[in-house]
Enzyme design. Structure first.
Site, PDB file in Angstrom:
ATOM      1  N   ARG A  88      -5.775  12.040  -0.771  1.00  0.00           N
ATOM      2  CA  ARG A  88      -5.859  12.099  -2.233  1.00  0.00           C
ATOM      3  C   ARG A  88      -7.192  12.693  -2.650  1.00  0.00           C
ATOM      4  NH1 ARG A  88      -2.969   6.274  -3.139  1.00  0.00           N
ATOM      5  NH2 ARG A  88      -0.880   7.175  -3.067  1.00  0.00           N
ATOM      6  N   ASP A 102       0.874  -1.173   0.000  1.00  0.00           N
ATOM      7  CA  ASP A 102       0.000   0.000   0.000  1.00  0.00           C
ATOM      8  C   ASP A 102       0.908   1.218   0.000  1.00  0.00           C
ATOM      9  OD1 ASP A 102      -3.106   0.756   0.739  1.00  0.00           O
ATOM     10  OD2 ASP A 102      -1.643   2.269   1.349  1.00  0.00           O
TER      11      ASP A 102
HETATM   12  C1  MIC Z   1      -5.186   4.058  -2.148  1.00  0.00           C
HETATM   13  O1  MIC Z   1      -5.152   4.868  -1.220  1.00  0.00           O
HETATM   14  O2  MIC Z   1      -5.239   4.387  -3.354  1.00  0.00           O
HETATM   15  C2  MIC Z   1      -5.128   2.583  -1.821  1.00  0.00           C
HETATM   16  C3  MIC Z   1      -6.448   2.006  -2.148  1.00  0.00           C
HETATM   17  O3  MIC Z   1      -4.908   2.399  -0.440  1.00  0.00           O
HETATM   18  C4  MIC Z   1      -3.997   1.963  -2.625  1.00  0.00           C
HETATM   19  C5  MIC Z   1      -3.935   0.506  -2.558  1.00  0.00           C
HETATM   20  C6  MIC Z   1      -4.905  -0.177  -3.469  1.00  0.00           C
HETATM   21  O4  MIC Z   1      -5.103   0.266  -4.590  1.00  0.00           O
HETATM   22  O5  MIC Z   1      -5.453  -1.179  -3.027  1.00  0.00           O
HETATM   23  C7  MIC Z   1      -2.607   2.487  -2.290  1.00  0.00           C
HETATM   24  O6  MIC Z   1      -2.482   3.622  -1.869  1.00  0.00           O
HETATM   25  O7  MIC Z   1      -1.601   1.803  -2.533  1.00  0.00           O
HETATM   26 FE1  SF4 Z   2      -7.074   3.382   2.909  1.00  0.00          FE
HETATM   27 FE2  SF4 Z   2      -7.320   5.805   1.949  1.00  0.00          FE
HETATM   28 FE3  SF4 Z   2      -5.244   5.184   3.407  1.00  0.00          FE
HETATM   29 FE4  SF4 Z   2      -5.454   4.189   0.948  1.00  0.00          FE
HETATM   30  S1  SF4 Z   2      -5.203   6.328   1.503  1.00  0.00           S
HETATM   31  S2  SF4 Z   2      -4.855   3.056   2.818  1.00  0.00           S
HETATM   32  S3  SF4 Z   2      -7.670   3.906   0.829  1.00  0.00           S
HETATM   33  S4  SF4 Z   2      -7.348   5.228   4.101  1.00  0.00           S
END
Ligand code: MIC
Ligand code: SF4
Length: 637
Positions: free
Chosen positions: A379, A118
């Site tokens: 994001r 992640d």
């Molecule tokens: C994200 O924040 O975009 C995610 C979902 O946590 C991703 C991982 C994924 O696509 O499962 C990440 O940041 O790596």
């Molecule tokens: Fe989960 Fe959002 Fe963190 Fe990605 S950025 S690990 S989707 S809480």
């Protein structure tokens, strides 16, 4: 003179020299996966064929795909739990919380290395450790005891002086960093924080900053391990895991230094649709707000929700707006419950969601058409919330509450007195939803019908030819390549099915075209593949026949994922050549020798384009062998 980063790298160096830009191998102590990247990572780990993990600690969290609309997510959760039981992996049950928050509270340890599937794995850098995000296959390899290979980054120093003013918090600090560095400024760097301002920040606040350092493109971010680190570990009953890790005096160990006076940081926000589109909150004051979401791995610690609770005490959520709150962990929830602070959240009219990623990745709570949504997340890419025309702003918990009460963007400094919050010396510890690691080689791995076998790929042929299937612009995210959201994410363990959604929000005909043309090429511009670590954004395109991506520059994790699955990542030797290729052009590339410079023939325009291919010898071998998995399997035998 050494930085904290170099000290930890040195202790874990298994191959190469620590010269910036050179490939090194890093020994990995801990690994972490979450469900939406984890199913693939464990299918890959199982394919390697060893009987137990070889790390000191491996953890599997379920926090993303939490809506069980049908059997698919539930089957994935069951698969993950059964794999954990078989191979000696700690399992964090669905509902326990968000992987990064849980890891920071219960497992992070100064001086260790963590590789996580992640991109926000660097959250744990707040604990004085090296925590890096990677694709699932790299994490599977680390679980099998392989080093993690990466380019030795530069160590970029961020010197903190002063102390934050009331109503300004860690989120504003990282927004200030993003304003200066942009979404590309951290590439090939570890952002290391140092200076007298560091001691004014607690570990969870540091975690907010290292978490969102990811948005600069940095390899990771790190704070030293000091007295505050010791105190946080003590509050978690883990004082014995503390060691001091600090940078040596001076700044010569840094490639560059950015100075930030914390006292001068003001409440900031990131405007739609990029985390580096940063403006002072007071410039946007008065903008009506439809939704406020508090939580995510960036801002869901006990500190953050205590502030939210104190600010909401006795107040009501504005009637034109919906406020959601997701705690980062069950432990945070329990601590809020025992002190009565949960009460103010409930009484305010906030919608309390499950302890998970939730709205951050479009799993529920999509805002209304054209909404303004203020989120404490990291994001705000267009469409990520689930509503294509929503305008998402990234803010601190303080700014989020100010909007939740007034119904419009409001400078939080107008809320009156900044409340004092007490962080407990000892947290109420809540480990009930972790299943400890035991190895039971007889345990049965439970697969559901939606879990498809891993696709097998052939070695790269000596010549690639085909059409340009799509040409895109700067900063294409992995959310653009393969979006999140409930529908698509429930297909993460099924490559044939998920591949139907590649680029679906950029060009609805992409999949059909790619199938009709039997694959082809993609042309990108700057920072292609920024954002998530999801290897599906490489694996699925490979599955439908994408042969190479030609871009001006690539984001770190995505380029590694492309290489892992045998898609050639080519960069324009001369950036203007981006203008010499259009969608539909027929390209030809000789790949007999995977040389540093190759000639790409544009048959349609009758021009030759010089492209670079920057692969280590090892990566060349992997591409020839048909991807990294085949290469690791051969090595383990
Ligand atoms: C994200 O924040 O975009 C995610 C979902 O946590 C991703 C991982 C994924 O696509 O499962 C990440 O940041 O790596
Ligand atoms: Fe989960 Fe959002 Fe963190 Fe990605 S950025 S690990 S989707 S809480």
């Amino acid at each position: 003179m050494k930085s904290a980063t170099e000290k930890i790298f040195e202790k874990h160096l298994s191959e190469g020299k620590m010269t910036p830009g050179e490939e090194i191998g890093l020994k990995i102590d801990h690994t972490l996966t979450q469900d939406s990247t984890g199913t693939m990572a464990y299918l890959e780990f199982e394919a390697i064929g060893i009987s137990q993990v070889k790390t000191l600690l491996s953890l599997s969290f379920v926090d993303h795909n939490m809506l069980q609309n049908d059997f698919r997510n539930a089957d994935d959760h069951r698969y993950l739990q059964s794999v954990a039981a078989k191979y000696g992996i700690v399992f964090s049950r669905p509902g326990n919380g968000i992987c990064h928050q849980l890891y920071l509270e219960r497992f992070a340890q100064p001086g260790v290395t963590l590789l996580g599937s992640d991109s926000h794995t660097p959250t744990a850098g707040g604990m004085g450790m090296i925590a890096i995000g990677a694709g699932g296959l790299d994490v599977a390899a680390a679980m099998a005891g392989e080093p993690f290979y990466l380019e030795m980054p530069n160590v970029y120093g961020i010197k903190l002086t002063g102390k934050l003013s009331p109503f300004v918090s860690a989120k504003d600090v990282i927004l200030e960093v993003l304003r200066k560095l942009t979404v590309k400024g951290g590439v090939n760097n570890v952002l290391e924080y140092f200076g007298p301002g560091v001691k004014t920040l607690s570990v969870p606040e540091r975690g907010t900053i290292t978490n969102m350092g990811t948005e600069t493109g940095a390899t990771t971010s790190i704070f030293p391990s000091d007295e505050n680190t010791k105190q946080f570990l003590a509050s978690q009953g883990r004082e014995n895991q503390w060691t001091r890790i600090e940078t040596d005096e001076g700044t010569q160990q840094y490639s560059e230094v950015l100075d930030i006076d914390l006292a001068k940081v003001e409440p900031l926000l990131a405007m739609p649709h990029s985390p580096d589109n940063v403006k002072p909150v007071n410039e946007l004051e008065g903008t009506p707000v439809d939704q406020v979401c508090i939580g995510s791995c960036t801002n869901s610690s006990l500190r953050d929700l205590k502030i939210v609770s104190a600010l909401l005490k006795g107040k009501k959520v504005h009637e034109n707006l919906s406020l959601t709150i997701s705690a980062g962990s069950r432990q945070v929830m329990e601590n809020l419950a025992v002190t009565g602070e949960l009460e103010s959240l409930i009484q305010s009219g906030a919608r309390i969601l499950e302890n998970s990623c939730g709205p951050c990745i479009g799993i529920g709570q999509a805002p209304n058409t054209g909404a303004v949504s203020l989120r404490t997340f990291n994001r705000n890419f267009k469409g990520r919330s689930g509503t294509q025309d929503a305008n998402v702003y990234l803010v601190s918990p303080e700014t989020a509450v100010a909007a939740a009460i007034t119904g419009k963007i409001t400078d939080p400094r107008k809320l009156g007195m900044y409340p004092e919050i007490g962080i407990p010396e000892k947290f109420v510890l809540s480990d009930a939803m972790f299943i400890p690691a035991v190895i039971n080689s007889n345990a049965k791995v439970l697969m559901g019908p939606n879990i498809a076998p891993l696709p097998q790929f052939q070695p790269t042929p000596p010549q690639l030819s085909g059409e340009v299937l799509l040409k895109v612009g700067d900063n294409i995210t992995t959310d653009d390549i393969l979006p999140g959201g409930t529908e698509i994410m429930s297909l993460r363990s099924n490559i044939p099915e998920i591949s139907k959604y590649i680029f679906c929000r950029v060009d609805a005909n992409f999949y059909q075209r790619a199938i009709q043309k039997h694959g082809g090429f993609i042309v990108g511009a700057e920072n292609y593949g920024q954002g998530s670590s999801r290897e599906h954004a490489a694996l699925a395109p490979k599955y439908i026949g994408v042969k190479a991506v030609i871009a001006k520059t690539f984001a770190r994790i995505h380029i590694a994922n492309l290489i892992n699955f045998g898609i050639l990542p080519l960069t324009f030797a001369v950036k203007q050549d981006y203008n010499n290729i259009d969608q539909g052009d027929l390209l030809e590339l000789d790949t007999n020798e995977l040389a540093e410079t190759l000639i790409l023939k544009n048959k349609t325009k009758n021009v030759e384009i010089k492209v670079n291919l920057n692969l280590s010898n090892q990566e060349k071998e992997q591409i020839k062998a048909g991807g990294k998995l085949a290469a690791i399997k051969a090595k383990q035998k």
